[in-house]
Design a protein around this motif. Structure first.
Motif, PDB file in Angstrom:
ATOM      1  N   MET A  99      -3.816  -5.550  -4.874  1.00 19.09           N
ATOM      2  CA  MET A  99      -2.562  -4.860  -4.580  1.00 19.09           C
ATOM      3  C   MET A  99      -1.865  -5.546  -3.405  1.00 19.09           C
ATOM      4  O   MET A  99      -2.496  -5.878  -2.404  1.00 19.09           O
ATOM      5  N   THR A 100      -0.544  -5.756  -3.520  1.00 22.99           N
ATOM      6  CA  THR A 100       0.203  -6.420  -2.462  1.00 22.99           C
ATOM      7  C   THR A 100       0.493  -5.457  -1.316  1.00 22.99           C
ATOM      8  O   THR A 100       0.384  -4.228  -1.456  1.00 22.99           O
ATOM      9  N   THR A 101       0.891  -6.040  -0.174  1.00 23.96           N
ATOM     10  CA  THR A 101       1.245  -5.216   0.986  1.00 23.96           C
ATOM     11  C   THR A 101       2.404  -4.290   0.661  1.00 23.96           C
ATOM     12  O   THR A 101       2.410  -3.109   1.057  1.00 23.96           O
ATOM     13  N   GLN A 102       3.398  -4.793  -0.063  1.00 27.25           N
ATOM     14  CA  GLN A 102       4.555  -3.963  -0.410  1.00 27.25           C
ATOM     15  C   GLN A 102       4.161  -2.786  -1.296  1.00 27.25           C
ATOM     16  O   GLN A 102       4.690  -1.671  -1.147  1.00 27.25           O
ATOM     17  N   GLU A 103       3.233  -3.017  -2.218  1.00 27.26           N
ATOM     18  CA  GLU A 103       2.772  -1.912  -3.074  1.00 27.26           C
ATOM     19  C   GLU A 103       2.030  -0.866  -2.238  1.00 27.26           C
ATOM     20  O   GLU A 103       2.193   0.348  -2.454  1.00 27.26           O
ATOM     21  N   THR A 104       1.222  -1.335  -1.277  1.00 29.58           N
ATOM     22  CA  THR A 104       0.519  -0.400  -0.396  1.00 29.58           C
ATOM     23  C   THR A 104       1.506   0.408   0.436  1.00 29.58           C
ATOM     24  O   THR A 104       1.352   1.625   0.604  1.00 29.58           O
ATOM     25  N   TYR A 110      -8.975   5.418  -0.581  1.00 26.78           N
ATOM     26  CA  TYR A 110      -8.611   5.965  -1.887  1.00 26.78           C
ATOM     27  C   TYR A 110      -9.686   6.942  -2.365  1.00 26.78           C
ATOM     28  O   TYR A 110     -10.869   6.762  -2.101  1.00 26.78           O
ATOM     29  N   ARG A 151       6.432  -2.242   8.706  1.00 20.14           N
ATOM     30  CA  ARG A 151       7.017  -3.265   7.839  1.00 20.14           C
ATOM     31  C   ARG A 151       7.106  -4.630   8.520  1.00 20.14           C
ATOM     32  O   ARG A 151       7.587  -5.582   7.910  1.00 20.14           O
ATOM     33  N   GLU A 205       4.877   7.351  -0.349  1.00 20.54           N
ATOM     34  CA  GLU A 205       4.680   8.484  -1.265  1.00 20.54           C
ATOM     35  C   GLU A 205       3.751   9.519  -0.648  1.00 20.54           C
ATOM     36  O   GLU A 205       3.998  10.734  -0.751  1.00 20.54           O
ATOM     37  N   ARG A 230       4.521   1.214  -0.342  1.00 18.77           N
ATOM     38  CA  ARG A 230       5.160   2.219  -1.208  1.00 18.77           C
ATOM     39  C   ARG A 230       4.235   3.423  -1.408  1.00 18.77           C
ATOM     40  O   ARG A 230       4.698   4.577  -1.454  1.00 18.77           O
ATOM     41  N   GLU A 231       2.947   3.166  -1.519  1.00 17.34           N
ATOM     42  CA  GLU A 231       1.994   4.275  -1.668  1.00 17.34           C
ATOM     43  C   GLU A 231       1.913   5.099  -0.376  1.00 17.34           C
ATOM     44  O   GLU A 231       1.766   6.322  -0.421  1.00 17.34           O
TER      45      GLU A 231
END
Length: 285
Positions: A1-6, A47, A33, A12, A8-9
């Motif tokens: 998983m990329t940093t950007q995906e993390t 997780y 960021r 959320e 976004r999580e």
């Protein structure tokens, strides 16, 4: 998983926790960021059942580290945050921070339960405030300026004025000059920050830092030289900033310490209303 995906999580998870608890978490997204190695935040997460269940962030400001985190509703009371704190505490020890502050929304019952397990003392508390057009009209905020805008000038700080900003911060917030300089070194990598110099008759008398994301602007580190206070400089600078951000379609937000009644009174008179309260506890273990 990329940093950007993390990231976004994490966003959320923040929304889920805030909606469930009716709170506002201070996760310092400008630091989260930032590019690795540019003074940004360090974070740990875990997780459960395929969902991001817990997060804790460490934010360095000079020799001080602020800590803020969260656990997903339905996954609490499982020791998730305790485990994250243990990882974070080891990292803080390696960084040899002189001071550790744990930040939590005053209204968070889950945070209160965890904080009771640690050796802490209340350091200070802050109100988060948001500008409200109706309140500004009720208080005739724009009609009570003491100085005209053409006397108080706001301009971007130049690259060679980092020490000037640090001196104003040091005097305004009772910190050492060394710590203030170190903080600006860390902020250099955060392009979303806008450093503003406040001038009167061509002389620098104050400063503020603006950070904007998703059409919401936050005013940070707003100070006027103590010798120049009481002349309407801060009010003029604040109103000019409000008008500028309104033209850009941005909401305007700021933070003020509870033990600073003069600043609180100024902000309220200009149309700001209290939206949340954040507590800061100093770790004494």
């Amino acid at each position: 998983m990329t940093t950007q995906e993390t990231l976004r999580e994490i966003e959320e998870l923040q929304r889920r926790c805030e909606d469930y608890d009716g709170i506002s978490l201070k996760l310092n997204w400008n630091s989260l960021r930032s590019e690795p190695g540019s003074g940004g935040a360090v974070w740990f997460y875990t997780y459960e059942e395929g969902l991001l269940a817990g997060f804790i962030g460490l934010y360095s400001f000079g020799s001080e580290v602020e800590v803020c985190g969260m656990v997903r509703p339905g996954y609490r009371r499982r020791g998730i945050f305790t485990s994250l704190w243990e990882q974070a505490h080891k990292q803080i020890i390696r960084k040899k921070a002189k001071s550790i502050l744990l930040n939590a929304p005053a209204a968070s019952k889950s945070a209160a339960g965890f904080l009771k397990t640690l050796p802490l003392e209340l350091n200070h508390a802050e109100y988060q405030m948001k500008w409200d057009h109706k309140k500004a009209e009720e208080r005739s905020a724009f009609e009570n300026k003491i100085l005209p805008d053409d006397m108080v000038i706001l301009r971007p700080a130049r690259a060679d004025e980092k020490r000037l900003l640090a001196v104003l911060d040091s005097k305004g917030f009772n910190t050492s000059l060394e710590e203030a300089v170190e903080m600006y070194d860390e902020l250099d990598g955060e392009s979303s920050n806008e450093h503003i110099i406040i001038e009167l008759d061509g002389q620098p008398v104050g400063k503020m830092r603006l950070w904007t994301e998703h059409h919401e602007t936050w005013i940070y580190a707003f100070t006027v030289d103590e010798k120049m206070r009481g002349r309407g400089i801060g009010r003029s600078a604040l109103i000019q900033t409000i008008l500028r951000e309104r033209r850009s379609g941005n909401g305007i937000n700021l933070e003020v310490a509870l033990d600073n009644p003069n600043a609180l009174g100024l902000y309220e008179s200009c149309g700001f209303v209290i939206t949340n309260k954040q507590d800061y506890y100093r770790y004494i273990g």
